[in-house]
Design a protein around this motif. Structure first.
Motif, PDB file in Angstrom:
ATOM      1  N   PRO A  14       0.818  -1.224   0.000  1.00  0.00           N
ATOM      2  CA  PRO A  14       0.000   0.000   0.000  1.00  0.00           C
ATOM      3  C   PRO A  14       0.848   1.269   0.000  1.00  0.00           C
ATOM      4  N   ALA A  18       1.220   3.795  -3.348  1.00  0.00           N
ATOM      5  CA  ALA A  18       0.857   5.211  -3.247  1.00  0.00           C
ATOM      6  C   ALA A  18       1.994   6.109  -3.721  1.00  0.00           C
ATOM      7  N   THR A 240      -3.442  -4.596   1.731  1.00  0.00           N
ATOM      8  CA  THR A 240      -4.094  -3.596   0.885  1.00  0.00           C
ATOM      9  C   THR A 240      -5.597  -3.550   1.154  1.00  0.00           C
ATOM     10  N   GLU A 244      -7.127  -0.057   2.111  1.00  0.00           N
ATOM     11  CA  GLU A 244      -7.888   0.624   1.065  1.00  0.00           C
ATOM     12  C   GLU A 244      -9.390   0.348   1.120  1.00  0.00           C
TER      13      GLU A 244
END
Length: 340
Positions: A14, A18, A240, A244
């Protein structure tokens, strides 16, 4: 060490995604790179371990994941997805022999009556590596950057390689710290040949590849495919999913994943001994125990993953996965024992 470095990529994904602006396809490619190489050297690595011993084959695997993590951190500065993919592919290629080499080594050290306990204990090492990667990885990545997380794990693993080289022995006969009492036990158990035995060493034989056409062998191979498919979905994508989809922080995600690994480790240690006792009692055959454990493991873990597809509360997801990982750990004394 091998499991920790292998799983770390999913834990830091993650943060990496990003920063690098990775798409879902990019993430999938990177997460699949290690397995692409890992699958190519399993059989050859196992055959090599049987011929030359497991110590140095395992050392190469440990060095590969250690230096690979350091290289990934260095190459990450160029933001090259292709370079990162290649690093993880080579890591997988060189670590592929580690799993069959572990089984070969266990077969040299433990009697058949302790196979489930030995396999479970060895597999618990992977659980601990996963615990460190999934627990500390997201926190390190969020606090110091994903490259720093790779350097920490790679550096610590590299130091372990020296310990492995100094302390490990392929067989009891070449071990300098085994006691006379332990050696006598291994001789009585048939693991080590009697000292007076002068039997000639058997010539090296070609690997029996025809075995892969036999139903029992295929069943174990298919079990590995299904087991690892589910496991790498968990290790690669669950951090993730927590961040997310469920909207938790990297620290919370790491804590949740730690709970999963603790469940995995404790269950392995408990069930391994129970499996050996069940076989020794004569109430169940070896095959019955292996089938019962692995069928339960597949069903329980599948139910947990299915439940997660409907749940949107991180607490409930963690509870489901803790139970699911407990079931998945039944494979260590189940079908995975067949490789030792």
């Amino acid at each position: 060490v091998g499991q920790g470095n292998r799983i770390l990529l999913g834990a830091i994904m993650p943060t990496m995604a990003a920063e690098l602006g990775l798409s879902t396809v990019d993430k999938g490619k990177l997460l699949g790179a290690f397995a692409s190489g890992y699958a190519l050297t399993q059989v050859l690595g196992g055959a090599a371990a049987d011929r030359v011993g497991s110590k140095y084959i395992m050392l190469v695997a440990l060095l590969a994941v250690s230096l690979g993590s350091i290289a990934a951190a260095a190459l990450g500065a160029s933001d090259s997805i292709e370079a990162l993919w290649l690093v993880y592919f080579v890591m997988g290629l060189l670590e592929g022999p580690s799993y069959p080499a572990t089984g070969s080594m266990l077969g040299q050290w433990f009697p058949k009556t302790e196979k489930a306990r030995a396999a479970s204990a060895a597999d618990t090492g992977g659980s601990i590596g996963g615990l460190l990667a999934l627990g500390a990885g997201p926190v390190l990545a969020a606090s110091f950057g994903w490259r720093a997380a790779l350097l920490v794990f790679g550096g610590a693993s590299l130091a372990f390689c020296g310990l492995w080289l100094a302390a490990c022995s392929d067989r009891p006969a070449s071990c300098g710290w085994i006691s006379a009492q332990e050696m006598a036990y291994l001789r009585d158990s048939g693991v080590v040949a009697p000292a007076a035995s002068k039997a000639k060493a058997e010539p090296a034989r070609a690997f029996p590849y025809r075995l892969f056409g036999r139903a029992p062998v295929l069943a174990v191979c298919y079990a590995h495919v299904i087991f690892n498919f589910a496991r790498y979905i968990l290790y690669g994508w669950m951090p993730t999913f927590y961040i997310e989809v469920l909207g938790v922080s990297p620290t919370t995600a790491g804590a949740c994943m730690t709970c999963l690994q603790l469940s995995d480790a404790f269950t392995k240690l408990l069930v391994g001994s129970a499996a050996d006792r069940a076989i020794a009692s004569g109430r169940l055959s070896v095959l019955d125990v292996r089938k019962l454990l692995s069928c339960s493991g597949f069903a329980g873990f599948a139910a947990a993953l299915l439940a997660c597809s409907f749940l949107r509360d991180w607490r409930l997801v963690t509870a489901a996965l803790v139970v699911g990982k407990g079931f998945a750990s039944l494979h260590a004394p189940g079908f995975k024992t067949n490789v030792s």
